[in-house]
Design an enzyme around this catalytic site. Structure first.
Site, PDB file in Angstrom:
ATOM      1  N   ALA A  51     -11.247   5.254  -0.652  1.00  0.00           N
ATOM      2  CA  ALA A  51      -9.965   4.857  -1.241  1.00  0.00           C
ATOM      3  C   ALA A  51      -9.989   4.100  -2.331  1.00  0.00           C
ATOM      4  CB  ALA A  51      -9.155   3.906   0.031  1.00  0.00           C
TER       5      ALA A  51
ATOM      6  N   CYS B 112       4.628   8.196 -20.436  1.00  0.00           N
ATOM      7  CA  CYS B 112       6.174   7.985 -19.714  1.00  0.00           C
ATOM      8  C   CYS B 112       5.974   6.528 -19.040  1.00  0.00           C
ATOM      9  CB  CYS B 112       6.228   9.162 -18.462  1.00  0.00           C
ATOM     10  SG  CYS B 112       5.539   8.453 -16.814  1.00  0.00           S
TER      11      CYS B 112
ATOM     12  N   LEU C 157     -10.566  -6.384  18.624  1.00  0.00           N
ATOM     13  CA  LEU C 157     -12.036  -6.366  18.448  1.00  0.00           C
ATOM     14  C   LEU C 157     -12.210  -7.673  17.488  1.00  0.00           C
ATOM     15  CD1 LEU C 157     -14.582  -4.643  17.423  1.00  0.00           C
ATOM     16  CD2 LEU C 157     -13.283  -3.631  15.747  1.00  0.00           C
TER      17      LEU C 157
ATOM     18  N   GLU D  47       2.787  21.907 -24.026  1.00  0.00           N
ATOM     19  CA  GLU D  47       2.391  22.814 -23.074  1.00  0.00           C
ATOM     20  C   GLU D  47       0.837  23.322 -23.353  1.00  0.00           C
ATOM     21  OE1 GLU D  47       5.983  25.120 -21.520  1.00  0.00           O
ATOM     22  OE2 GLU D  47       5.678  25.405 -23.462  1.00  0.00           O
TER      23      GLU D  47
HETATM   24  C1  LIG Z   1      -3.890   5.740   0.626  1.00  0.00           C
HETATM   25  C2  LIG Z   1      -5.035   5.404   1.496  1.00  0.00           C
HETATM   26  C3  LIG Z   1      -6.248   5.842   1.549  1.00  0.00           C
HETATM   27  C4  LIG Z   1      -7.244   5.815   2.208  1.00  0.00           C
HETATM   28  N1  LIG Z   1      -8.500   6.439   2.214  1.00  0.00           N
HETATM   29  C5  LIG Z   1      -9.433   6.180   3.027  1.00  0.00           C
HETATM   30  C6  LIG Z   1     -10.536   6.808   2.746  1.00  0.00           C
HETATM   31  O1  LIG Z   1     -11.299   7.439   1.950  1.00  0.00           O
HETATM   32  N2  LIG Z   1     -11.704   6.758   3.832  1.00  0.00           N
HETATM   33  C7  LIG Z   1     -11.410   5.977   4.930  1.00  0.00           C
HETATM   34  O2  LIG Z   1     -12.398   5.705   5.635  1.00  0.00           O
HETATM   35  N3  LIG Z   1     -10.293   5.416   4.947  1.00  0.00           N
HETATM   36  C8  LIG Z   1      -9.331   5.556   4.206  1.00  0.00           C
HETATM   37  N4  LIG Z   1      -8.122   5.041   4.454  1.00  0.00           N
HETATM   38  C9  LIG Z   1      -7.973   4.287   5.533  1.00  0.00           C
HETATM   39  C10 LIG Z   1      -7.870   2.862   5.658  1.00  0.00           C
HETATM   40  O3  LIG Z   1      -9.554   2.540   5.629  1.00  0.00           O
HETATM   41  C11 LIG Z   1      -7.575   2.322   7.043  1.00  0.00           C
HETATM   42  O4  LIG Z   1      -6.239   2.761   7.066  1.00  0.00           O
HETATM   43  C12 LIG Z   1      -7.707   0.799   7.267  1.00  0.00           C
HETATM   44  O5  LIG Z   1      -9.292   0.785   7.400  1.00  0.00           O
HETATM   45  C13 LIG Z   1      -7.095   0.428   8.539  1.00  0.00           C
HETATM   46  O6  LIG Z   1      -7.101  -1.038   8.338  1.00  0.00           O
HETATM   47  P1  LIG Z   1      -5.810  -1.662   8.535  1.00  0.00           P
HETATM   48  O7  LIG Z   1      -6.234  -3.572   8.801  1.00  0.00           O
HETATM   49  O8  LIG Z   1      -5.026  -1.604   7.465  1.00  0.00           O
HETATM   50  O9  LIG Z   1      -5.201  -1.177   9.920  1.00  0.00           O
HETATM   51  P2  LIG Z   1      -3.792  -1.571  10.543  1.00  0.00           P
HETATM   52  O10 LIG Z   1      -3.064  -0.295  10.162  1.00  0.00           O
HETATM   53  O11 LIG Z   1      -3.383  -2.853  10.297  1.00  0.00           O
HETATM   54  O12 LIG Z   1      -4.158  -1.133  12.041  1.00  0.00           O
HETATM   55  C14 LIG Z   1      -4.824   0.273  12.321  1.00  0.00           C
HETATM   56  C15 LIG Z   1      -5.094   0.462  13.917  1.00  0.00           C
HETATM   57  O13 LIG Z   1      -6.186  -0.583  13.908  1.00  0.00           O
HETATM   58  C16 LIG Z   1      -6.133  -1.458  15.245  1.00  0.00           C
HETATM   59  N5  LIG Z   1      -6.624  -2.649  14.898  1.00  0.00           N
HETATM   60  C17 LIG Z   1      -7.061  -3.218  13.858  1.00  0.00           C
HETATM   61  N6  LIG Z   1      -7.557  -4.328  13.851  1.00  0.00           N
HETATM   62  C18 LIG Z   1      -7.914  -4.429  15.116  1.00  0.00           C
HETATM   63  C19 LIG Z   1      -8.603  -5.302  16.010  1.00  0.00           C
HETATM   64  N7  LIG Z   1      -9.145  -6.537  15.479  1.00  0.00           N
HETATM   65  N8  LIG Z   1      -8.776  -5.053  17.183  1.00  0.00           N
HETATM   66  C20 LIG Z   1      -7.894  -4.356  17.894  1.00  0.00           C
HETATM   67  N9  LIG Z   1      -7.224  -3.370  17.471  1.00  0.00           N
HETATM   68  C21 LIG Z   1      -7.257  -3.441  16.068  1.00  0.00           C
HETATM   69  C22 LIG Z   1      -4.483  -1.511  15.135  1.00  0.00           C
HETATM   70  O14 LIG Z   1      -3.842  -1.433  16.413  1.00  0.00           O
HETATM   71  C23 LIG Z   1      -4.161  -0.193  14.675  1.00  0.00           C
HETATM   72  O15 LIG Z   1      -3.823   0.794  15.666  1.00  0.00           O
HETATM   73  C24 LIG Z   1      -6.930   5.163   3.514  1.00  0.00           C
HETATM   74  C25 LIG Z   1      -5.621   4.545   3.669  1.00  0.00           C
HETATM   75  C26 LIG Z   1      -4.913   4.749   2.711  1.00  0.00           C
HETATM   76  C27 LIG Z   1      -3.281   4.147   2.940  1.00  0.00           C
HETATM   77  S1  FES Z   2       2.022   7.365 -18.456  1.00  0.00           S
HETATM   78 FE1  FES Z   2       0.937   7.414 -16.672  1.00  0.00          FE
HETATM   79  S2  FES Z   2       2.067   8.592 -15.326  1.00  0.00           S
HETATM   80 FE2  FES Z   2       3.127   8.476 -17.258  1.00  0.00          FE
END
Ligand SMILES: Cc1cc2nc3c(=O)[nH]c(=O)nc-3n(C[C@H](O)[C@H](O)[C@H](O)COP(=O)(O)OP(=O)(O)OC[C@H]3O[C@@H](n4cnc5c(N)ncnc54)[C@H](O)[C@@H]3O)c2cc1C
Ligand code: FES
Ligand code: FES
Length: 1343
Positions: free
Chosen positions: A350, A114, A416, A1275
């Protein structure tokens, strides 16, 4: 706050300057709507599908280099991209200039069906090549782990991309020993085999390997020097961005960050935005101010010291992974044990794109127990360095850090700074564990970190740390266990005491969020057992332990290794006499594959905004059964951008969808019958405004009784839809009396979400005169949508035109509900006089449109000792949901397929559709077949178990064999090709030898078990309602000789257009390059049947052939008169002779029908046959399973396009793997669907494809009933996923037998990790006794 900053970044080499960048705008919507780059797709909006993958390049000041990495555009706020260069699929190549080799290879290898996932796949691979031009297969596996594809089954994508691997050119698959042998040794390569009687007619070459564009780095966009200069000369103290609702500050200095945090303690600090983003975007959480900390270099520092690694809190998980990977190679093992454990977690956490964005600090401080890092880092005794304006402090990372779900003990103004991750000491042993619904790219149910320090030279415990995430709202340390095991010898007594203590210490509440309390507790103890064994092993190596365990336990320690799927695909070559220009029967690339791979292919939501266009968002019921007292949109109407609210009163025509005389309301008027039912819709200037306004529509309900959701409850309430069905062959009651044994049992099979990558939607454009309306819609049934829109508007069908360019996957889910959505959108367009776009978000799509029916099969079967089944009486109950939709026809198909390939002389099937208060279930690839067949195969499986015979033997002896056989509904058929598929499949799979090997494996491995299973299949093609078996086409020849083929089918990845072109090319004898299909349009081909029932090519192909033959008959005299002329000259001549160069074609299919009074009839046009054999391995301690190998032999007659047909087989099979193993929909006790996105609902990812997947199209098979002797194939392959289920069941049985338990036990589908683990009963499952409080409401229901 200062005046807003100018946002500067590059997209595909072009500078973007945004003066008023909105912090709420994410890159995906910016690219698609502002820049007009629609190649990057929306699949989920939450990071869970990878469809929106793009490459970001930044200049890293610390490393003084440009770094390239993939990101998820749907979570990346544009304001965090200042100074970055973004490359999208459009930026790397195009059909107009030059394709990038990645684009070319995925297309040519048939890796794009697709096409909706294709740009994301392309960008993941492209970025990998930017960083590593000659990657390994493992690199590719890692790069694609976060990209979902719902169509292909991944294998062809890998096949295309592995051509970039260095040793691929030398011909090795680089996958090590797939199935024991390197693929080269296997003879997997090469275009022709010389084995057996097939001689050289069989090919294994689906695409030529030698005609690819070389990888040419000069084609790559360079990092804009301007950005490099900009990064080096940063001025000012921060970037400020001011949006309509949200402001964002991005300070450059740590001190400034701390000031900001002190001033605005409640403002969240974001870096990767992968936790905060989904909350703001999907859950409507609002923060007026956000602080972005991604520009603070101190937070990104990585330093190695005497004691280990100090990693900045804003380092991405990928950075951490890279650092740790380096050190475990360079440093002695003893010091890096902790890092090895950490790596194990990081590698399956992830997808790559998320790991590139997500930070270490964010992972810990999100304080979400299903995030994996905290448990392992706590076990490693990590220290957090926390800083605020008042100074710095160091705190240990342990359970005390976490105050509650989502809360830590950090003060709001604290940041942090970094985390110390120390080396392990010589006598410290560490492990990390996690178990999720899917091995990779899935949140864990339970994660754990464990470390024990042993007194040097002894086996005595000095200290023990165990941490669990997932047994409560915060990280848990079982203190008693950790304390009381200190000073004890690491031996068997410690193990049993440890388990006993954990049983008391780990308290998993039955009401825990996410449920599965018993499973989680079992895992907690099982992980400890694994850890115990691992430490024993290491201590024995040092000669300090007397503890021992049997050799058979050893395999428990090895986690499953994810492999890159490999395999053979073979098909019969066309005869040498066939002209080379005739592509029928040859593996030809999908007509739009290049456009899909370059992002040029347009899906409905890629169409540019129509002048004045509005957006519609549905308002749905939050109650399962209630009277609507009042609908109050007044608050919503005050919201910015709001235009109007539409509901039942606004429908000028009929507020209903009529389907075979069954009406279903478009908008609920007086009563709602399920959560998710559409009550009204808001129409606003933009989609964000519409989404926000929809939340402000207040509906008052009066709850009604009864309300129930499950099949069992419906049976209790006798709540059924009509008609009920019954088919009977022989005399079941009498025969049951003669059987040597009787078995009464049941099997439950859960439903399935379509999870097409493109969500449902439509654009309705009023034409401004004569009440005309055009709809650009993703539907499998354009004629029905047209009809329904006309009825809703009270306008004749001739004024309504539906255009369907292509669908990003359909799978049966875009037949019914999309018609209602289109009618609703058309009503809004009619009311406002403006174009209206509807594009369901993933969560709403899952909630509103529903999917495959759950089934319960109750059976009574009479059998003899040799496995012969003499009689079977099966009653099928399906959960139809709140309205009938297609449920009755789906039940028909289940009952009509119940015999599968077995001649059970006395067979009775009854079918009952239950009416419940759930969203209405609908068509899904297989249309009841996968459920009907599953129950029969369960019967066969259980009979085999009871008889102590291999299941394959019982299947074999009960199979139809006579050339003139009759189904249980008295349809004659010849099963010869089914038996051929079965025999060939078992032979190719080397079934008997492998069965013995499985038995041997099982006898020498206690905690890992294998199972192997094979099933045959007979699947009816076409609609049992005969009038649907029709096809129509319109073929136009233009004066320049080009040909336009239009037909009634819809292109959704199956390649119907490609096949139509192949057929037209054969008849007209013009090259396929001169033939085109543009779109499906109700204005060109009226009243077309849906593209469904595996019948699309049969119907459309015949119609195209008919039209082309008509044209050829008209051209024939001219051709005979001037045989030396060219096609173009003949066409011109015809024009001047006033010969029509346009012809319609029609195909009147066979008059299939079933007389349900008699329970007999010619239900299907013909049958597609096949057989499949799969082997799996399960981990009895965790419930994890690995799909080792699958062999499929499929009879598709004489394939029109082997590449597309094999693609359908593999894609359907992998969808079936999801259906029967990991795809689990969860409804709350109030009937609310809780699994509403890829984070909660897991479709197969790359890691779920069998390491070896072989597909062979049966040779010398011809089907006289369909176009060019072919067969429909869409199917049937789904059902083959059940082989994995039965292999898992066999593996569990092996475990149970060894433990002295019965090998007959219940297992419902899907066979999830939870079910596998709990069925492998042992001392650990016993310790996790079920909740004692019987009054506790379950977390979710088996509906
Ligand atoms: C599709 C998807 C799949 C995922 N799968 C997994 C998985 O399998 N296993 C797993 O462990 N995680 C998983 N995650 C989670 C992901 O690892 C965390 O969301 C990520 O590590 C958070 O980090 P960030 O920088 O994106 O956080 P942000 O969204 O930017 O912040 C997250 C929080 O942390 C705080 N924060 C961040 N840094 C600091 C700092 N330095 N000091 C103080 N506060 C701080 C923020 O205030 C906020 O509350 C997944 C996320 C998604 C979207
Ligand atoms: S070809 Fe990958 S979702 Fe359809
Ligand atoms: S749309 Fe971005 S990951 Fe799914």
């Amino acid at each position: 706050m200062s005046s807003p900053s100018e946002l500067i970044f590059f997209v595909n080499g072009k500078k973007v300057v945004e003066k008023n960048a909105d912090p709420e705008e994410v890159l995906l919507s910016f690219l698609r709507r502002k820049v007009g780059l629609t190649g990057t797709k929306y699949g989920c909006g939450g990071g869970g599908c990878g469809a929106c993958t793009v490459m970001v390049s930044t200049y890293d000041r610390n490393q003084r280099t440009v770094v390239h990495y993939t990101v998820i555009a749907c979570l990346q706020p544009i304001v965090t991209l200042h100074g970055a260069a973004v490359v999208t699929v459009e930026g790397i190549g195009s059909t107009k200039t030059k394709l990038h080799p990645v684009q070319e290879r995925i297309a040519k290898a048939h890796g794009s069906q697709c096409g909706f996932c294709t740009p994301g796949m392309v960008m993941s691979m492209y970025t990998l090549l930017r960083n590593k031009p000659q990657p390994t297969m493992e690199d590719i596996r890692e790069a694609l782990g976060g990209n979902l594809c719902r169509c292909t089954g991944y294998r062809p994508i890998i096949d295309g991309f592995k051509t970039f691997c260095e040793s691929e050119s030398s011909g090795c698959c680089q996958n090590g020993r797939a199935g024991g042998e390197c693929c080269l040794e296997n003879g997997a390569k090469g275009s022709k085999t010389n084995n057996s009687k097939e001689s050289d007619q069989i090919s294994q070459e689906l695409f030529p390997m030698d005609c690819f564009l070389p990888l040419d780095p000069s084609q790559d966009l360079i990092f804009p020097p301007e950005l490099m200069i900009m990064e080096k000369k940063v001025s000012g103290d921060a970037l400020y961005f001011q949006g309509e609702r949200v402001n964002l500050v991005a300070p450059f200095k740590l001190s400034h960050l701390l000031e900001l945090k002190a001033e605005h303690p409640s403002a969240p600090l974001i870096v990767g935005n992968t936790t905060i983003g989904p909350k703001m975007l999907l859950k409507g959480v609002y923060h007026p101010l956000v602080i972005y900390a991604g520009r603070i270099s101190e937070l990104k520092a990585v330093t190695w010291g005497e004691t280990g690694l100090t990693v900045g809190a804003a380092c991405s998980l990928s950075t951490l992974q890279k650092e740790v990977e380096k050190v475990v190679v360079e440093t002695e093992e003893e010091k890096t044990r902790g890092y090895r454990a950490l790596l194990q977690t990081l590698r399956c956490l992830a997808g790559k794109q998320i790991r590139n964005m997500a930070t270490v600090g964010g992972n810990i401080l999100s304080a979400n127990p299903k995030y994996d890092l905290s448990s392992v880092l706590a076990a490693l005794d990590c220290t957090l360095h926390v800083i605020s304006k008042d100074g710095m402090r160091s705190i240990p990372l342990d359970e005390k850090l976490f105050a509650d779900f989502g809360k830590t003990v950090l003060r709001p103004e604290e940041v942090l700074l970094s985390i110390d991750i120390p080396y392990t000491k010589p006598w410290e042993f560490v492990a990390a564990y996690r178990q999720a619904q899917r091995r990779e790219f899935a949140f864990s149910f339970l994660n754990a970190g464990m470390k024990v320090a042993i007194k040097e030279g002894t086996d005595v415990v000095e200290s023990l740390s165990i941490y669990y995430g997932g047994v409560g709202p915060t990280l848990v340390k079982p203190k008693l266990t950790c304390q009381q095991l200190v000073s004890r010898s690491w031996g068997e007594d410690l193990l049993s005491e440890g388990c006993r203590l954990l049983k008391e210490d780990v308290d998993v509440s039955p009401s825990i969020h996410g449920g599965r309390a018993e499973f989680r507790k079992t895992l907690a103890i099982s992980f400890f057992f694994k850890f115990y064994m691992q430490v024993v092993l290491e201590m024995r190596e040092r000669g300090v332990s007397d503890a021992d365990f049997p050799l058979e336990y050893l395999s428990a320690l090895k986690p499953f290794k994810n492999e890159v799927p490999q395999g053979q695909q073979s098909f019969q070559l066309v005869s040498e006499a066939q002209p080379s220009a005739d592509l029928v029967g040859r593996p030809s690339m999908h007509q739009s594959a290049f456009q899909q791979a370059t992002g040029e292919a347009k899906y409905y939501d890629d169409l540019p905004l129509v002048q004045g266009e509005l957006f519609i968002f549905m308002v749905t019921s939050t109650r399962a059964h209630a009277k609507i007292i009042n609908i109050d949109p007044s608050e919503a109407l005050k919201m910015p951008g709001m235009v109007t609210f539409v509901s039942a009163g606004d429908v000028p025509g009929a507020n209903c969808r009529l389907w075979f005389n069954n009406p279903e309301e478009l908008f609920a008027e007086e009563e709602v019958v399920c959560v998710g039912q559409i009550i009204g819709a808001v129409v606003a200037e933009s989609r964000e405004q519409a989404r926000r306004a929809a939340k402000e529509v207040h509906v008052t309900y009066h709850d009604l009784q009864p309300v129930f959701f499950t099949i069992e409850d419906a049976i209790r309430h006798e709540s059924y839809f009509e008609p009920k069905r019954k088919v009977e062959r022989g005399d079941v009651d009498e025969a049951l009396k003669t059987a040597e044994h009787i078995l009464e049992d049941e099997i439950y099979m859960g439903g399935q979400e379509h999870f097409y990558m493109e969500t449902q939607g439509v654009i309705a454009v009023p034409k401004g005169e004569h009440e005309e309306m055009d709809l650009f819609v993703a539907t499998q049934h354009a004629a029905f949508t047209q009809e329904l829109v006309g009825m809703a508007l009270g306008v004749d069908s001739n004024k309504i035109t539906c255009h369907v360019k292509r669908l990003g996957g359909g799978f049966g889910g875009k037949v019914m509900k999309i018609a209602s959505l289109s009618a609703i959108t058309a009503v809004a367009a009619h009311k406002t006089g403006r174009a209206v776009r509807c594009c369901l978000e993933r969560g709403d799509d899952m909630l509103i449109t529903s999917g495959r029916h759950p089934f319960l099969g109750k059976y009574k079967v009479g059998y003899n000792n040799d496995g012969t089944i003499v009689a079977a009486d099966i009653t099928y109950y399906s959960n139809g949901g709140s309205t009938l939709d297609e449920s009755a026809f789906i039940m028909d198909k289940a009952v009509l397929h119940m015999d599968n390939g077995y001649k059970i002389p006395n067979l009775r099937g009854r079918g009952v559709v239950c009416k419940t208060y759930l969203p209405s279930y609908t068509a899904f690839r297989g249309f009841g077949g996968p459920q009907g067949l599953m129950v029969m195969e369960s019967v066969l499986h259980e009979v085999a178990v009871r008889c102590g015979l291999p299941a394959e033997k019982v299947r074999d002896i009960n199979m139809y064999r006579e050339e003139q056989s009759y189904t249980h509904h008295k349809q004659p058929f010849n099963p010869t090709d089914m038996v051929r598929c079965w025999d060939e499949c078992l032979e190719r799979a080397n079934y008997q030898d492998r069965l013995r090997a499985v038995q041997l494996f099982n006898s020498s491995n206690r905690w890992k078990k294998r199972g192997i299973s094979a099933v045959p299949q007979k699947f009816g093609v076409g609609f049992s309602k005969g009038f649907c078996n029709q096809g129509a086409a319109l073929v136009n020849i233009y004066k320049d000789g080009s040909v336009l083929v239009t037909h009634g089918g819809t292109e959704m990845g199956q390649g119907i257009n490609t096949k139509a072109i192949q057929i037209a090319s054969r008849v007209l004898k013009v090259p396929v390059s001169s033939i085109f299909t543009k779109e499906t349009c109700t204005g060109n081909v009226p009243n077309a049947a849906p593209s469904a029932a595996s019948f699309g090519t049969d119907a459309v192909g015949m119609a195209v052939k008919d039209a082309c033959e008509k044209l050829m008959r008209r051209l024939q005299p001219l051709m005979e008169k001037n045989p030396q002329n060219t096609w173009k000259q003949w066409v011109n001549e015809a024009f001047f002779q006033k010969t029509s160069l346009s012809a319609t074609g029609f195909f009147m299919g066979p008059p299939t029908d079933v007389d349900w009074e008699k329970g007999e009839g010619q239900a299907y046009y013909y049958f597609t046959f096949g057989a499949c054999c799969s082997e799996v391995e399960i981990d009895c301690l965790t419930g994890d399973h690995k799909n080792i190998r699958t062999d499929i032999v499929m009879d598709v007659g004489k394939s029109i396009n082997p590449a597309l047909d094999i693609g359908q087989v593999e894609g359907g099979f992998v969808q079936g793997v999801g259906l029967y193993t990991i795809e689990e929909l969860q409804f709350s006790p109030d009937g609310v669907l809780m699994t509403r996105g890829p984070s909660q609902y897991k479709v197969p990812a790359l890691c779920d494809v069998p390491a070896e997947l072989n597909v062979h199209l049966l040779a010398n098979a011809e089907n006289p009933h369909a176009i060019y002797l072919s067969k429909g194939i869409g199917e049937p392959p789904v059902f083959f996923g059940s082989t994995i289920f039965f292999a898992i069941k066999a593996a569990i049985a092996a475990a149970r037998t060894e433990r002295g338990l019965g090998d007959a036990f219940p297992l419902s589908s899907p066979a999830t990790a939870e079910k596998i683990r709990m069925a492998c009963q042992d001392e650990f499952t016993k310790m996790a006794s079920p909740p004692t409080d019987g009054a506790m409401a379950p977390w979710c229901l088996d509906v």
